[in-house]
Design a protein around this motif. Structure first.
Motif, PDB file in Angstrom:
ATOM      1  N   ASN A  67       7.030 -38.218   4.344  1.00  0.00           N
ATOM      2  CA  ASN A  67       5.745 -38.608   4.251  1.00  0.00           C
ATOM      3  C   ASN A  67       4.893 -38.397   5.509  1.00  0.00           C
ATOM      4  O   ASN A  67       3.856 -37.947   5.429  1.00  0.00           O
ATOM      5  CB  ASN A  67       5.373 -39.763   3.548  1.00  0.00           C
ATOM      6  N   LEU A  68       5.643 -38.838   6.703  1.00  0.00           N
ATOM      7  CA  LEU A  68       5.057 -38.832   7.800  1.00  0.00           C
ATOM      8  C   LEU A  68       4.882 -37.364   8.469  1.00  0.00           C
ATOM      9  O   LEU A  68       3.817 -37.106   9.098  1.00  0.00           O
ATOM     10  CB  LEU A  68       6.074 -39.588   9.075  1.00  0.00           C
ATOM     11  N   ALA A  69       5.785 -36.615   8.168  1.00  0.00           N
ATOM     12  CA  ALA A  69       5.749 -35.138   8.616  1.00  0.00           C
ATOM     13  C   ALA A  69       4.428 -34.550   7.745  1.00  0.00           C
ATOM     14  O   ALA A  69       3.612 -33.662   8.352  1.00  0.00           O
ATOM     15  CB  ALA A  69       6.868 -34.417   8.011  1.00  0.00           C
ATOM     16  N   LEU A  70       4.088 -34.946   6.333  1.00  0.00           N
ATOM     17  CA  LEU A  70       3.247 -34.137   5.626  1.00  0.00           C
ATOM     18  C   LEU A  70       1.941 -34.788   5.955  1.00  0.00           C
ATOM     19  O   LEU A  70       0.985 -34.030   6.087  1.00  0.00           O
ATOM     20  CB  LEU A  70       3.564 -34.431   4.397  1.00  0.00           C
ATOM     21  N   MET A  71       1.622 -35.864   6.243  1.00  0.00           N
ATOM     22  CA  MET A  71       0.609 -36.710   6.522  1.00  0.00           C
ATOM     23  C   MET A  71      -0.028 -36.160   7.662  1.00  0.00           C
ATOM     24  O   MET A  71      -1.096 -36.149   7.889  1.00  0.00           O
ATOM     25  CB  MET A  71       0.460 -38.148   6.428  1.00  0.00           C
ATOM     26  N   ALA A  76       0.018 -34.120  -3.056  1.00  0.00           N
ATOM     27  CA  ALA A  76      -0.937 -34.865  -3.885  1.00  0.00           C
ATOM     28  C   ALA A  76      -0.461 -36.347  -3.804  1.00  0.00           C
ATOM     29  O   ALA A  76       0.637 -36.634  -3.063  1.00  0.00           O
ATOM     30  CB  ALA A  76      -0.232 -34.331  -5.223  1.00  0.00           C
ATOM     31  N   GLY A  77      -1.414 -37.202  -4.343  1.00  0.00           N
ATOM     32  CA  GLY A  77      -1.024 -38.509  -4.134  1.00  0.00           C
ATOM     33  C   GLY A  77      -1.496 -39.347  -2.794  1.00  0.00           C
ATOM     34  O   GLY A  77      -0.899 -40.352  -2.629  1.00  0.00           O
ATOM     35  N   PHE A  78      -2.145 -38.716  -2.004  1.00  0.00           N
ATOM     36  CA  PHE A  78      -2.294 -39.301  -0.808  1.00  0.00           C
ATOM     37  C   PHE A  78      -3.066 -40.661  -0.597  1.00  0.00           C
ATOM     38  O   PHE A  78      -2.407 -41.737  -0.047  1.00  0.00           O
ATOM     39  CB  PHE A  78      -2.847 -38.495   0.382  1.00  0.00           C
ATOM     40  N   ASP A  79      -4.192 -40.567  -1.456  1.00  0.00           N
ATOM     41  CA  ASP A  79      -4.999 -41.909  -1.500  1.00  0.00           C
ATOM     42  C   ASP A  79      -4.034 -43.095  -1.962  1.00  0.00           C
ATOM     43  O   ASP A  79      -4.235 -44.171  -1.557  1.00  0.00           O
ATOM     44  CB  ASP A  79      -6.261 -41.825  -2.291  1.00  0.00           C
ATOM     45  N   GLY A  80      -3.314 -42.973  -3.172  1.00  0.00           N
ATOM     46  CA  GLY A  80      -2.525 -43.839  -3.582  1.00  0.00           C
ATOM     47  C   GLY A  80      -1.423 -44.530  -2.578  1.00  0.00           C
ATOM     48  O   GLY A  80      -1.275 -45.680  -2.476  1.00  0.00           O
ATOM     49  N   ALA A  90      -5.056 -40.404  12.611  1.00  0.00           N
ATOM     50  CA  ALA A  90      -3.839 -39.206  12.911  1.00  0.00           C
ATOM     51  C   ALA A  90      -3.480 -38.400  11.782  1.00  0.00           C
ATOM     52  O   ALA A  90      -2.668 -37.352  11.987  1.00  0.00           O
ATOM     53  CB  ALA A  90      -2.622 -39.831  13.552  1.00  0.00           C
ATOM     54  N   VAL A  91      -4.258 -38.376  10.702  1.00  0.00           N
ATOM     55  CA  VAL A  91      -3.994 -37.923   9.571  1.00  0.00           C
ATOM     56  C   VAL A  91      -4.542 -36.431   9.570  1.00  0.00           C
ATOM     57  O   VAL A  91      -5.660 -36.268   9.825  1.00  0.00           O
ATOM     58  CB  VAL A  91      -4.280 -38.812   8.158  1.00  0.00           C
ATOM     59  N   GLN A  92      -4.092 -35.436   9.045  1.00  0.00           N
ATOM     60  CA  GLN A  92      -4.392 -33.879   9.108  1.00  0.00           C
ATOM     61  C   GLN A  92      -4.879 -33.832   7.737  1.00  0.00           C
ATOM     62  O   GLN A  92      -4.299 -33.342   6.816  1.00  0.00           O
ATOM     63  CB  GLN A  92      -3.471 -33.058   9.491  1.00  0.00           C
ATOM     64  N   ASP A 134      -4.761 -32.300   1.899  1.00  0.00           N
ATOM     65  CA  ASP A 134      -5.772 -31.945   0.872  1.00  0.00           C
ATOM     66  C   ASP A 134      -5.188 -30.541   0.095  1.00  0.00           C
ATOM     67  O   ASP A 134      -5.004 -30.388  -1.086  1.00  0.00           O
ATOM     68  CB  ASP A 134      -7.174 -31.666   1.048  1.00  0.00           C
ATOM     69  N   ALA A 135      -4.700 -29.635   0.884  1.00  0.00           N
ATOM     70  CA  ALA A 135      -4.443 -28.231   0.420  1.00  0.00           C
ATOM     71  C   ALA A 135      -2.794 -28.506   0.171  1.00  0.00           C
ATOM     72  O   ALA A 135      -2.421 -27.487  -0.890  1.00  0.00           O
ATOM     73  CB  ALA A 135      -4.270 -27.360   1.698  1.00  0.00           C
ATOM     74  N   HIS A 136      -1.922 -29.195   0.618  1.00  0.00           N
ATOM     75  CA  HIS A 136      -0.591 -28.994   0.379  1.00  0.00           C
ATOM     76  C   HIS A 136       0.378 -30.274  -0.175  1.00  0.00           C
ATOM     77  O   HIS A 136       1.385 -30.441  -0.578  1.00  0.00           O
ATOM     78  CB  HIS A 136       0.190 -28.885   1.530  1.00  0.00           C
TER      79      HIS A 136
END
Length: 337
Positions: free
Chosen positions: A89-93, A25-29, A14-16, A21-23
């Motif tokens: 974080n939930l809103a961003l992801m 930083a640090g998602f993989d971590g 469910a991750v956009q 990637d565009a908006h």
């Protein structure tokens, strides 16, 4: 729960990712960090049923536009900043931010809290500036027409720091405006004891019967909504106009006039000679906002706000209605055909 929801949303795709990637930083971590927060672990720690937790995650995953809201239980809770960040974080992801019907939205409990954060009923300098930045201090001093030395080069105290300062004997007097600290602050019994250490407590409020007012040495009776004029900012950044429709009862005065009179009798009224009315102060705040994220230099006056049904910031001198901003619906919409 929030970290577990993030993990579950990642698992079900469910991750956009294009938005992430565009908006961000640090998602993989972050994705690695939430791996231990399984549904089983969440339900055991929180007491939620698996069905309730699954329903929450599925609702977010399926939604075309999801809006996240929270209130003072988060903002004034243990690790409040981390909790709010976890919601954001939930809103961003999931890409649920920056579109109609989406967003991470805090409903705060204080009067005109959005306006306070922008224009410094907090620990910031007027117009979202920084006390620690010499360039910002120079700008605000020039805007207000005062020596730059009059502006502190350090942050003012946060709410909890003020209370601690009283308890430590460093703060001897306190002026409380439009809040009932003795009722709303955590550990009420402790706070009542702390306020008892003050040499002088002033409460400026509509009511003389609040818990804090009953502890005060001086009450300044303040006018309420509809008994004064001014502007306020709501949760979607819209500046609205409040009009006076009734005189205040008894000796009550608008907060603005109380501050004005205190300045006069303290002998510093000359510093505020331009602060002749709430609308005059709005013009000062406009100048303070120039070049800031909250730039409102394009709002001409109170009449413009009224005719537009409210105007969202930013609204700089380069803006024209309705470019880059949403307008409130017309108070007199055209009839349907």
């Amino acid at each position: 729960m929030l970290y577990g929801a993030a993990r579950a949303l990642i698992e079900r795709g469910a991750v956009q990712r294009h938005f992430v990637d565009a908006h961000t930083a640090g998602f993989d971590g972050f994705a690695e960090f939430v791996k231990p927060f399984t549904a089983e672990a969440v339900c055991e720690a929180t007491g939620l049923s698996w069905e309730a937790f699954e329903n929450f995650v599925a609702t977010v995953a399926r939604g075309q536009a999801v809006s996240f809201w929270w209130t003072m239980g988060v903002n004034q809770g243990h690790e409040a900043t981390r909790t709010a960040q976890a919601i954001i974080n939930l809103a961003l992801m999931t890409g649920n931010i920056g579109r109609p019907g989406t967003g991470a939205n805090s409903i705060t409990g204080q009067c005109n809290a959005m306006g306070s954060r922008l224009f410094a009923n907090a620990t910031s300098l007027l117009g979202g500036h920084d006390f620690l930045d010499p360039v910002h201090r120079e700008k605000i001093a020039a805007t207000l027409g005062i020596p730059v030395e009059r502006i502190p080069a350090r942050n003012s105290l946060a709410y909890d720091q003020i209370i601690q300062g009283i308890d430590d004997g460093k703060i001897k007097g306190l002026w409380v405006v439009a809040t009932n600290t003795s009722h709303s602050w955590i550990s009420k019994g402790h706070l009542a004891r702390v306020l008892g250490k003050l040499e002088f407590l002033v409460v400026q409020d509509m009511y003389a019967t609040t818990e804090t007012a009953r502890q005060s040495d001086l009450i300044l009776p303040a006018a309420g909504w509809g008994e004064k004029e001014g502007t306020f900012i709501n949760s979607e950044r819209r500046i609205g106009l409040a009009k006076k429709v009734s005189p205040a009862p008894g000796q009550a005065l608008a907060d603005f006039h109380i501050f004005q009179l205190v300045a006069h009798y303290w002998g510093c009224g000359g510093v505020f000679k331009e602060w002749s009315s709430p609308e005059a102060v709005f013009q000062i705040l406009k100048r303070c906002s120039k070049g800031q994220p909250c730039d409102i230099t394009g709002i001409r006056d109170y009449r413009m706000i009224d005719e537009a049904g409210g105007i969202q910031w930013p609204w700089s001198v380069e803006d024209s209605i309705p470019r880059r901003n949403r307008r409130a619906p017309s108070p007199h919409p055209a009839p349907l055909p």
